[in-house]
Motif scaffolding. Structure first.
Motif, PDB file in Angstrom:
ATOM      1  N   THR A  30      12.444 -12.588   2.715  1.00 48.94           N
ATOM      2  CA  THR A  30      12.901 -11.488   1.882  1.00 48.94           C
ATOM      3  C   THR A  30      12.077 -11.506   0.601  1.00 48.94           C
ATOM      4  N   ALA A  31      12.021 -10.360  -0.061  1.00 47.53           N
ATOM      5  CA  ALA A  31      11.168 -10.260  -1.237  1.00 47.53           C
ATOM      6  C   ALA A  31      11.717  -9.252  -2.232  1.00 47.53           C
ATOM      7  N   ARG A  32      11.286  -9.421  -3.470  1.00 42.75           N
ATOM      8  CA  ARG A  32      11.517  -8.423  -4.498  1.00 42.75           C
ATOM      9  C   ARG A  32      10.185  -7.779  -4.839  1.00 42.75           C
ATOM     10  N   LEU A  33      10.215  -6.504  -5.150  1.00 43.50           N
ATOM     11  CA  LEU A  33       9.022  -5.764  -5.507  1.00 43.50           C
ATOM     12  C   LEU A  33       9.092  -5.332  -6.960  1.00 43.50           C
ATOM     13  N   GLU A  34       7.944  -5.008  -7.498  1.00 45.49           N
ATOM     14  CA  GLU A  34       7.900  -4.419  -8.832  1.00 45.49           C
ATOM     15  C   GLU A  34       8.790  -3.173  -8.860  1.00 45.49           C
ATOM     16  N   GLY A  35       9.532  -3.004  -9.934  1.00 48.61           N
ATOM     17  CA  GLY A  35      10.394  -1.842 -10.060  1.00 48.61           C
ATOM     18  C   GLY A  35      11.793  -2.052  -9.525  1.00 48.61           C
ATOM     19  N   GLY A  36      12.056  -3.233  -8.922  1.00 50.71           N
ATOM     20  CA  GLY A  36      13.419  -3.547  -8.513  1.00 50.71           C
ATOM     21  C   GLY A  36      13.745  -3.369  -7.052  1.00 50.71           C
ATOM     22  N   ALA A  37      12.828  -2.853  -6.247  1.00 49.68           N
ATOM     23  CA  ALA A  37      13.099  -2.696  -4.819  1.00 49.68           C
ATOM     24  C   ALA A  37      13.134  -4.059  -4.138  1.00 49.68           C
ATOM     25  N   ILE A  38      13.760  -4.108  -2.957  1.00 52.64           N
ATOM     26  CA  ILE A  38      13.818  -5.336  -2.170  1.00 52.64           C
ATOM     27  C   ILE A  38      13.181  -5.085  -0.811  1.00 52.64           C
ATOM     28  N   ALA A  39      12.787  -6.175  -0.134  1.00 50.65           N
ATOM     29  CA  ALA A  39      12.098  -6.042   1.152  1.00 50.65           C
ATOM     30  C   ALA A  39      12.493  -7.162   2.079  1.00 50.65           C
ATOM     31  N   SER A  40      12.408  -6.886   3.369  1.00 57.34           N
ATOM     32  CA  SER A  40      12.513  -7.911   4.399  1.00 57.34           C
ATOM     33  C   SER A  40      11.296  -7.794   5.294  1.00 57.34           C
TER      34      SER A  40
ATOM     35  N   PHE B 237       0.827  -1.204   0.000  1.00 57.49           N
ATOM     36  CA  PHE B 237       0.000   0.000   0.000  1.00 57.49           C
ATOM     37  C   PHE B 237       0.863   1.256   0.000  1.00 57.49           C
ATOM     38  N   VAL B 238       1.853   1.310   0.879  1.00 58.89           N
ATOM     39  CA  VAL B 238       2.673   2.512   1.008  1.00 58.89           C
ATOM     40  C   VAL B 238       3.560   2.705  -0.215  1.00 58.89           C
ATOM     41  N   THR B 239       4.122   1.625  -0.748  1.00 57.39           N
ATOM     42  CA  THR B 239       5.027   1.766  -1.901  1.00 57.39           C
ATOM     43  C   THR B 239       4.295   1.846  -3.230  1.00 57.39           C
ATOM     44  N   GLY B 240       3.062   1.327  -3.280  1.00 61.24           N
ATOM     45  CA  GLY B 240       2.350   1.245  -4.545  1.00 61.24           C
ATOM     46  C   GLY B 240       2.898   0.176  -5.454  1.00 61.24           C
ATOM     47  N   ARG B 241       3.675  -0.766  -4.892  1.00 63.57           N
ATOM     48  CA  ARG B 241       4.292  -1.841  -5.672  1.00 63.57           C
ATOM     49  C   ARG B 241       3.965  -3.190  -5.047  1.00 63.57           C
ATOM     50  N   ARG B 242       3.767  -4.189  -5.891  1.00 57.92           N
ATOM     51  CA  ARG B 242       3.477  -5.526  -5.401  1.00 57.92           C
ATOM     52  C   ARG B 242       4.760  -6.325  -5.184  1.00 57.92           C
ATOM     53  N   LEU B 243       4.712  -7.244  -4.228  1.00 58.33           N
ATOM     54  CA  LEU B 243       5.778  -8.210  -4.053  1.00 58.33           C
ATOM     55  C   LEU B 243       5.680  -9.246  -5.167  1.00 58.33           C
ATOM     56  N   THR B 244       6.811  -9.540  -5.796  1.00 61.60           N
ATOM     57  CA  THR B 244       6.799 -10.436  -6.957  1.00 61.60           C
ATOM     58  C   THR B 244       7.485 -11.766  -6.716  1.00 61.60           C
ATOM     59  N   ASP B 245       8.485 -11.811  -5.818  1.00 62.91           N
ATOM     60  CA  ASP B 245       9.238 -13.028  -5.531  1.00 62.91           C
ATOM     61  C   ASP B 245       9.587 -13.035  -4.054  1.00 62.91           C
ATOM     62  N   VAL B 246       9.643 -14.233  -3.450  1.00 60.00           N
ATOM     63  CA  VAL B 246       9.932 -14.322  -2.019  1.00 60.00           C
ATOM     64  C   VAL B 246      10.861 -15.505  -1.730  1.00 60.00           C
ATOM     65  N   SER B 247      11.576 -15.387  -0.622  1.00 61.53           N
ATOM     66  CA  SER B 247      12.350 -16.492  -0.056  1.00 61.53           C
ATOM     67  C   SER B 247      12.077 -16.486   1.438  1.00 61.53           C
ATOM     68  N   GLY B 248      11.452 -17.558   1.952  1.00 62.17           N
ATOM     69  CA  GLY B 248      10.943 -17.511   3.315  1.00 62.17           C
ATOM     70  C   GLY B 248      11.355 -18.650   4.213  1.00 62.17           C
ATOM     71  N   THR B 249      11.251 -18.392   5.517  1.00 66.08           N
ATOM     72  CA  THR B 249      11.496 -19.387   6.552  1.00 66.08           C
ATOM     73  C   THR B 249      10.418 -19.264   7.619  1.00 66.08           C
ATOM     74  N   LEU B 250       9.828 -20.393   7.989  1.00 66.36           N
ATOM     75  CA  LEU B 250       8.831 -20.441   9.054  1.00 66.36           C
ATOM     76  C   LEU B 250       9.358 -21.321  10.174  1.00 66.36           C
ATOM     77  N   HIS B 251       8.912 -21.030  11.403  1.00 66.64           N
ATOM     78  CA  HIS B 251       9.360 -21.847  12.527  1.00 66.64           C
ATOM     79  C   HIS B 251       8.276 -21.928  13.596  1.00 66.64           C
ATOM     80  N   THR B 252       8.142 -23.106  14.193  1.00 66.94           N
ATOM     81  CA  THR B 252       7.226 -23.314  15.308  1.00 66.94           C
ATOM     82  C   THR B 252       8.054 -23.687  16.531  1.00 66.94           C
ATOM     83  N   PHE B 253       8.014 -22.851  17.564  1.00 70.17           N
ATOM     84  CA  PHE B 253       8.814 -23.069  18.763  1.00 70.17           C
ATOM     85  C   PHE B 253       8.165 -24.072  19.716  1.00 70.17           C
ATOM     86  N   VAL B 254       6.846 -23.987  19.869  1.00 71.27           N
ATOM     87  CA  VAL B 254       6.110 -24.876  20.772  1.00 71.27           C
ATOM     88  C   VAL B 254       5.161 -25.705  19.918  1.00 71.27           C
TER      89      VAL B 254
END
Length: 390
Positions: free
Chosen positions: A257-267, A205-222
């Motif tokens: 982590t992610a890539r956004l439209e237009g080349g920006a990156i995100a965490s 919403f704030v950037t006006g750009r969609r996330l296009t690619d992701v690399s993720g890790t999930l964890h369950t402690f309990v």
């Protein structure tokens, strides 16, 4: 539909979110000049006594124990869905097909397939003048909307980096009992969908750009928790723990982590095990000529940096002036707003859009896109955090 001038709401669910939505319905008409009057017509809940008590407390006219009764009621104009994620698809699709507008809490559904059904039903309904909206309420925090406006105006230049973090700690005690939010069949996912979805939507919403690619890790402690007599409740809060234990089937924390439209990156980080953090949501967007940063623990402030400006560092903008988004309906300058006001603003925007016969935002299509991001993160985690397209 009812006579001109009113929108009669049926709210499905009377727990935490039901309370927030009820408060918005009560307050919005008193502060905003709305084109249609929202009416608190029917509160829906499975527990008859608890639903009646909630209806009396918040001011609902009547109650029902089955959401189908509200969908079939010709006097209801809007179905507001605040029940667990596993119920969203059936309620929303039935309501839209019955000609009711729909407001649905996030995340839109438990799976991409369910979200696609909902988005398809919403698209068909929109052709008949019936609209659906997903409840990403943080868009309506004045400081977040102001951040969007600043980025859209080009004041921070080219968007390069996004950092989003949503941290809570309400699950750190492993003796706390199971709730529906820890059951994937009911909730869809854990921290990723519950609070990570907010971070994803706010970043887009704030950037006006969609996330296009992701690399993720999930964890369950309990991985196991004590069971209670009634695990699935509309509140999402546990009861008295018993001796039997149930398996936790969702993530406790998510990073990607992610890539956004237009080349920006995100965490993006979402955790319900961040000790000491109760509801800490932070979003920072860095650009070639400036940056904006928001922290929900200081909801009336926005940090703004413009490298072409007179200051060399971030300056604090107190977002309480009448020229700021939504603020002119409330108190004199300097008198801040709180968490609940985002829901009031959300309702205001919904009513204004419906009165104009326009599609409210965010749409179910927007909700589907966030659902695809969540699914891609889960798939990436299952494949050893490889990069995957959304």
């Amino acid at each position: 539909m009812t006579g001109q001038g009113a929108l009669r709401f049926a709210l499905v669910g009377h727990g935490f979110m039901g309370a927030a939505h009820s408060q918005a319905l009560r307050v919005a008409p008193a502060f905003f000049d709305l084109p249609l009057a929202p009416v608190m017509a029917t509160l829906v809940g499975r527990d008859v006594a608890a639903t009646r008590a909630a209806a009396e407390r918040w001011g609902w006219e009547s109650t029902a124990s089955d959401w189908r009764d509200a969908v079939d009621d010709p006097d209801i104009d809007v179905i507001d869905i605040c029940s667990p994620g596993s119920t969203h698809v059936d309620i929303a699709v039935a309501a839209l097909e019955a000609g009711k507008h729909v407001l649905c809490e996030k995340p839109l559904a438990n799976t991409v397939a369910e979200a696609e059904r909902m988005a398809s039903a919403a698209a068909a309904a929109a052709e008949r003048g019936v609209f659906a909206m997903v409840g990403f309420s943080y868009r309506r925090v004045p400081a977040v909307t102001l951040a969007r406006d600043i980025v859209a105006a080009g004041r921070i230049g080219e968007v390069r980096q996004v950092r989003a973090q949503y941290l809570q700690d309400w699950l750190i005690d492993e003796t706390d009992p199971m709730t529906w939010r820890l059951d994937k069949a009911v909730a869809g996912s854990g921290a990723l969908g519950d609070i990570g979805a907010h971070a994803v939507d706010a970043a887009q919403f704030v950037t006006g750009r969609r996330l296009t690619d992701v690399s993720g890790t999930l964890h369950t402690f309990v991985t196991e928790r004590p069971l209670v007599d009634e695990t699935v409740t509309t509140s999402g809060l546990g009861g008295v723990a018993g001796s039997e234990r149930g398996r936790v089937t969702v993530d406790d924390a998510a990073w990607f982590t992610a890539r956004l439209e237009g080349g920006a990156i995100a965490s993006v980080e979402a955790s319900r095990f961040a000790t000491g953090r109760k509801n800490a949501f932070r979003l920072e967007v860095s650009g070639s000529r400036g940056a904006v940063a928001f922290d929900l623990e200081r909801p009336n402030e926005l940090e703004v940096l413009e490298v072409d400006g007179p200051e060399s560092g971030f300056r604090r903008v107190l977002v309480t002036e009448p020229q700021h988004p939504y603020v002119d309906a409330w108190w004199p300058a300097g008198h801040g707003l709180g968490w609940e006001h985002a829901f009031t603003h959300q309702l205001r925007d919904l009513v204004v859009a419906l009165a104009a016969g326009a599609q409210p935002a965010p749409s179910f299509a927007d909700g589907l896109q966030v659902q695809r991001v969540l699914a891609a993160v889960e798939a990436s985690d299952a494949a050893d955090s490889v990069w995957l397209p959304v």
